[in-house]
Scaffold this active site. Structure first.
Site, PDB file in Angstrom:
ATOM      1  N   GLU A  39      -4.636   7.915  -2.949  1.00  0.00           N
ATOM      2  CA  GLU A  39      -5.142   6.657  -2.413  1.00  0.00           C
ATOM      3  C   GLU A  39      -5.487   5.674  -3.526  1.00  0.00           C
ATOM      4  OE1 GLU A  39      -5.589   4.368   0.955  1.00  0.00           O
ATOM      5  OE2 GLU A  39      -4.785   6.401   0.728  1.00  0.00           O
ATOM      6  N   HIS A  85       0.834  -1.204   0.000  1.00  0.00           N
ATOM      7  CA  HIS A  85       0.000   0.000   0.000  1.00  0.00           C
ATOM      8  C   HIS A  85       0.872   1.260   0.000  1.00  0.00           C
ATOM      9  CE1 HIS A  85      -3.708   2.270   1.294  1.00  0.00           C
ATOM     10  NE2 HIS A  85      -2.782   3.085   1.778  1.00  0.00           N
ATOM     11  N   GLU A  86       1.841   1.299   0.908  1.00  0.00           N
ATOM     12  CA  GLU A  86       2.688   2.495   1.006  1.00  0.00           C
ATOM     13  C   GLU A  86       3.607   2.630  -0.199  1.00  0.00           C
ATOM     14  OE1 GLU A  86       1.808   4.650   2.999  1.00  0.00           O
ATOM     15  OE2 GLU A  86       0.575   3.395   4.310  1.00  0.00           O
TER      16      GLU A  86
END
Length: 490
Positions: free
Chosen positions: A285, A255-256
């Site tokens: 996002e 995700h990061e």
């Protein structure tokens, strides 16, 4: 030099100082000694005073009025500097400094309260943050809606009313899918065992590399709440480890990487300008979620991950790749947003969106927040919150003053749904590569169509030009219904 050249030179220094402030925040959440909290709060307040002075410098107004941009890039730079100048000029320097100092202190107080399961230790500080954010919101709104004024920092050109309409359209299909899935006869097996920290971190680094993370311009550290930080030539990621749940570390890392790769993928000519950062948190996002979910939790990549994890941990209690895919995507009525499955994730965001709107408007006070959170969670998820760290204390955002941030998570999922549909059509062999542990083809498509543009295009235009279609939650909902119907044999 022209007025535009003067403006750009001045802004370059402001952007550099802003990047330094961001680095101080990264340091505080990763390696700063715990005893340095008060010093860091003073440092953050001092640099915020300098930044506020620069962002409200009267010369900016003169340069903006006299600037004669020659192309789309220069026009957009003038627009963004002008927007920031107008907003910063509405916020008193005293308030900007006090917010920086208070939120820096609040971050450490939240972490301690979370560790000690003691919301009473944090709520008085949160109340101070809230009072300051209400004051800031009123100043920025200039007679308009205070929450919309805060939202502008994270998702420009969008209102709370528009977001609420999107959420209202999504909720019935999400709730119906959750009920079908949780009521299904087939339920995936859970992963069990002990998974040592160092092995998890090595595997997380392997996954980051699989999605093209540039280790020459980044690094990975540990944090209470995973995040990414930085831009241009230095964008860092963090993760966390629970030795009973390796998925937490692996998918937080992926995700990061999505966030960080966005910043590292921006056209280098935009560095030290307002174009040299992600255009909105919703678009940001979309990158982290499409890396994590549509690519990272897909059958192709989880097949590769199954083999890597089996080797790394000397076997798993899940014995084949198909069962592992179902386990990775297992839907459970859990408490934690960052660990939530794709079906329920947006329901977590809807809860926070409603609560923070009420906090900013004054309909809800911090003294009633725990009760309001627990009641809403029970209503939405059918489970009673068992402890504060699984409830109101689980997220760092409010402690650092990020009111208006939460809805961009769900908007990012909507954008990711649209992008995934377009990416799959444009890159038909993507799953072949993901099955080999290579996210490169998808990453390259996202870099070309989203990341390289930085702040050049407004969020809605950027997504619609990349996909060739109007933004809609339908692609996301269609993807979720198809994926989980197959997994749960509905």
């Amino acid at each position: 030099m022209s007025a535009f050249d003067d403006l750009l030179a001045f802004q370059r220094q402001t952007e550099a100082l802003s990047s330094i402030a961001e680095r101080l925040g990264w340091d505080q959440e990763t390696v700063m000694p715990r005893g340095a909290t008060e010093q860091r709060a003073e440092e953050m307040a001092a640099i915020e005073e300098v930044l506020h002075d620069r962002r409200t410098d009267p010369r900016l107004g003169e340069w903006l009025a006299a600037a004669e941009p020659r192309d789309e890039v220069e026009t957009r730079i003038v627009e963004l500097i002008g927007r920031d100048f107008t907003r910063a000029s509405r916020v008193p320097a005293r308030l900007a400094s006090e917010l920086a100092k208070t939120t820096s202190l609040a971050q450490g107080i939240w972490a301690e309260a979370r560790a000690n399961e003691a919301p009473e230790d944090f709520l008085p500080t949160l109340d101070q943050v809230l009072m300051l954010k209400r004051e800031e919101a009123a100043a920025l709104a200039d007679g308009g809606d205070p929450y919309d004024a805060l939202l502008e920092d994270y998702e420009p050109d969008t209102t709370a009313t528009e977001i609420a309409q999107v959420f209202d359209a999504m909720r019935p299909r999400l709730v119906a899918l959750r009920e079908d899935v949780l009521g299904a006869e087939f339920q995936p097996q859970s992963l069990a065992g002990h998974f040592p920290q160092e092995t998890q971190l090595r595997l997380a680094r392997t996954c980051a590399t699989a999605f093209g993370y540039d280790w020459t311009r980044g690094r990975m550290d540990m944090a209470v709440h995973p995040f990414s930080s930085g831009r241009w030539q230095d964008s860092r990621i963090t993760t966390r480890v629970f030795e009973t749940d390796p998925f937490n570390c692996i998918y937080s890392t992926i995700h990061e990487v999505g966030h960080s790769s966005y910043e590292l993928g921006i056209d280098p000519d935009y560095a030290f300008t307002p174009l040299g950062r992600g255009v909105s948190m919703g678009v940001h996002e979309s990158q982290s979620r499409i890396y994590e979910n549509q690519m990272g939790r897909g059958r192709a990549f989880t097949g590769w991950l199954f083999n890597r994890m089996s080797d790394a941990f000397d076997g798993l209690n899940i014995t084949d790749a198909d069962a592992f895919y179902a386990t990775v995507n297992r839907v459970t009525p859990g408490y934690i947003r960052t660990e939530s499955d794709e079906v329920q994730y947006n329901l977590h965001i809807m809860l926070r969106f409603d609560l923070e709107r009420d906090l900013i408007s004054g309909k809800l006070d911090t003294s009633d927040l725990v009760e309001a959170w627990n009641a809403r969670f029970l209503k939405d998820f059918g489970v009673a919150v068992d402890r504060p760290a699984n409830g109101v204390l689980q997220d760092v955002h409010w402690s650092v003053g990020l009111f208006g941030y939460f809805p961009t998570y769900a908007l990012g999922n909507v954008y990711a749904g649209c992008l995934n549909a377009a990416m799959r059509e444009a890159v038909p062999d993507l799953d072949d590569a993901l099955g080999q542990g290579d996210g490169g083809p998808g990453v390259e498509w996202l870099r070309e169509n989203i990341q390289r543009h930085g702040g050049l295009k407004r969020p809605r235009r950027l997504i619609e030009e990349a996909t060739g279609s109007p933004i809609s939650p339908d692609p996301l909902l269609d993807y979720l219904e198809e994926k989980f119907a197959r997994i749960y044999r509905l």
